[in-house]
Scaffold this motif. Structure first.
Motif, mmCIF file in Angstrom:
data_model
loop_
_atom_site.group_PDB
_atom_site.id
_atom_site.type_symbol
_atom_site.label_atom_id
_atom_site.label_comp_id
_atom_site.label_asym_id
_atom_site.label_seq_id
_atom_site.Cartn_x
_atom_site.Cartn_y
_atom_site.Cartn_z
ATOM 1 N N GLN A 1 36.263 46.640 12.332
ATOM 2 C CA GLN A 1 35.658 48.033 13.182
ATOM 3 C C GLN A 1 36.238 48.055 13.845
ATOM 4 N N GLY A 2 36.943 47.089 14.314
ATOM 5 C CA GLY A 2 37.431 47.645 16.228
ATOM 6 C C GLY A 2 36.463 47.068 16.800
ATOM 7 N N ILE B 1 28.389 48.967 15.414
ATOM 8 C CA ILE B 1 29.691 49.818 14.997
ATOM 9 C C ILE B 1 29.903 50.682 13.896
ATOM 10 N N ASN C 1 21.060 48.866 15.691
ATOM 11 C CA ASN C 1 22.369 49.244 16.723
ATOM 12 C C ASN C 1 23.703 48.404 15.531
ATOM 13 N N TYR D 1 30.592 52.983 19.142
ATOM 14 C CA TYR D 1 28.921 52.013 19.085
ATOM 15 C C TYR D 1 27.566 52.897 19.020
ATOM 16 N N TYR E 1 32.937 48.381 21.584
ATOM 17 C CA TYR E 1 31.308 47.768 21.257
ATOM 18 C C TYR E 1 31.768 45.750 21.125
ATOM 19 N N GLY F 1 35.044 51.824 15.238
ATOM 20 C CA GLY F 1 35.471 51.173 16.785
ATOM 21 C C GLY F 1 34.382 52.395 17.562
ATOM 22 N N VAL G 1 25.890 47.003 28.834
ATOM 23 C CA VAL G 1 24.747 47.141 28.139
ATOM 24 C C VAL G 1 24.120 46.034 26.760
ATOM 25 N N ILE H 1 27.610 47.487 24.449
ATOM 26 C CA ILE H 1 28.077 48.322 24.792
ATOM 27 C C ILE H 1 29.309 47.907 25.109
ATOM 28 N N GLN I 1 27.263 54.800 28.761
ATOM 29 C CA GLN I 1 28.715 53.536 28.832
ATOM 30 C C GLN I 1 29.455 54.189 27.487
ATOM 31 N N GLY I 2 29.339 55.170 27.346
ATOM 32 C CA GLY I 2 30.268 56.120 26.196
ATOM 33 C C GLY I 2 29.654 56.298 24.650
ATOM 34 N N GLY I 3 28.625 55.204 24.383
ATOM 35 C CA GLY I 3 27.836 54.957 23.073
ATOM 36 C C GLY I 3 27.657 56.588 22.177
ATOM 37 N N SER J 1 21.844 54.632 29.738
ATOM 38 C CA SER J 1 22.259 53.605 29.351
ATOM 39 C C SER J 1 23.002 53.638 28.768
ATOM 40 N N ILE J 2 23.049 53.714 27.257
ATOM 41 C CA ILE J 2 24.014 53.811 26.284
ATOM 42 C C ILE J 2 25.215 54.931 26.168
#
Lengths: 194, 194
Positions: A124-125, B86, B84, B91, A91, B89, A47, A86, B124-126, B120-121
């Motif tokens: 921030q990685g 970070i 949005n 998102y 990120y 580390g 995304v 992402i 993706q693991g956000g 969707s976010i």
């Protein structure tokens, strides 16, 4: 129809072409990245969006029975990079620049505050990079932000004000072209970060 | 000066106030979040920005010796959320909404495509959420996207078109106020995700 900062009035249209005669020329880098990002989104791969062009609004009219019209506004300089989002939990943040120059990429294309932003992202990685396209060769390169900082610091210390095409070839990664992923930068991220 | 979508002409100014008599009223939620994000950025804690308001540009004038003027443009509906960035580390992605209603938050404040984006976010693991402020109580709540989806799905199945104030109190987290972090949502993220 094009606007000063490369923004377009409407979303790019996917044009059907014979794969063998396909040429990238004539498509802006922004269009190619937008098409790529849309494909990533449609296929659930990532995304990642382009941020809207920052505009300073000065005057708005409110006609009866129709939408508000902005009648005076100015382009503002972006304080961050153009794209973020992402991918696989990470990120992603990048800037994209195109040059017509055949031998070098002028660092004047990048602004101080963008470098500052990129440094914050790295600390921030996040995954941060720049896509540089040489229009003359129809080649797009993936340059990690950490490497860009070295060229930038060199410039600040009275070094070169540009990165030579040769150095970009050596220090960065040629981004593969795919019909639906015209700037398939995730393939580079897969190799470098996972 | 305010614009239809809550955008302001200039950056918010930090106003010195007596801490004891401080009241949040009169400051927009967007202003408070911008001040908070600036503080996070200045202190190296996180890099989170509001995206520019999306504008469809129709006409631009190029006067001699001065900046390009946009003379016709329209507000576009955002296809994503407003904020949005970070943090540690991860998102971060969120939307912020304020209501004057004292008993409920109307779901009409959220759009279908924003819910799609949020889903969707999450996939993706956000970290994705919505900040809801009740102006009448000067309270801002942190509601995880996953919980918002439940209310949303209920609405789609002919359920309630709003979330009651009581449910928000029970299902979400009151965001602490701090003089320089007026909507200190990272404190909630610290507790929930780390």
């Amino acid at each position: 129809m094009n606007y000063p900062n490369g923004q377009r009035k409407t979303m790019p249209v996917r044009i059907k072409q014979d794969k063998n005669t396909f040429s990238n020329r004539g498509m802006s880098l922004e269009e190619d990245i937008n098409i790529t990002n849309q494909f990533y989104l449609d296929t659930g791969r990532a995304v990642i969006h382009k941020k809207p062009t920052p505009v300073q609004i000065v005057n708005v009219n409110y006609p009866k029975r129709s939408a508000a019209v902005i009648t005076e506004a100015y382009f503002k300089q972006a304080s961050t990079t153009d794209y973020n989002g992402i991918y696989r939990g990470k990120y992603i943040d990048f800037e994209a620049k195109e040059t017509k120059n055949k031998t070098l990429f002028p660092l004047a294309n990048i602004h101080d505050h963008q470098i500052e932003h990129m440094k914050s992202i790295i600390s921030q990685g996040g995954i941060c990079f720049i896509i540089i396209r040489f229009a003359a060769y129809d080649e797009a390169y993936f340059l990690e932000a950490e490497k860009l900082f070295l060229f930038w610091d060199d410039k600040l210390n009275n070094g070169k004000k540009s990165i030579s095409y040769e150095k970009i070839q050596n220090e960065s990664y040629l981004i593969p072209f795919h019909f639906q992923m015209r700037i398939n930068y995730l393939s580079i991220i897969d190799k470098l970060y996972f």
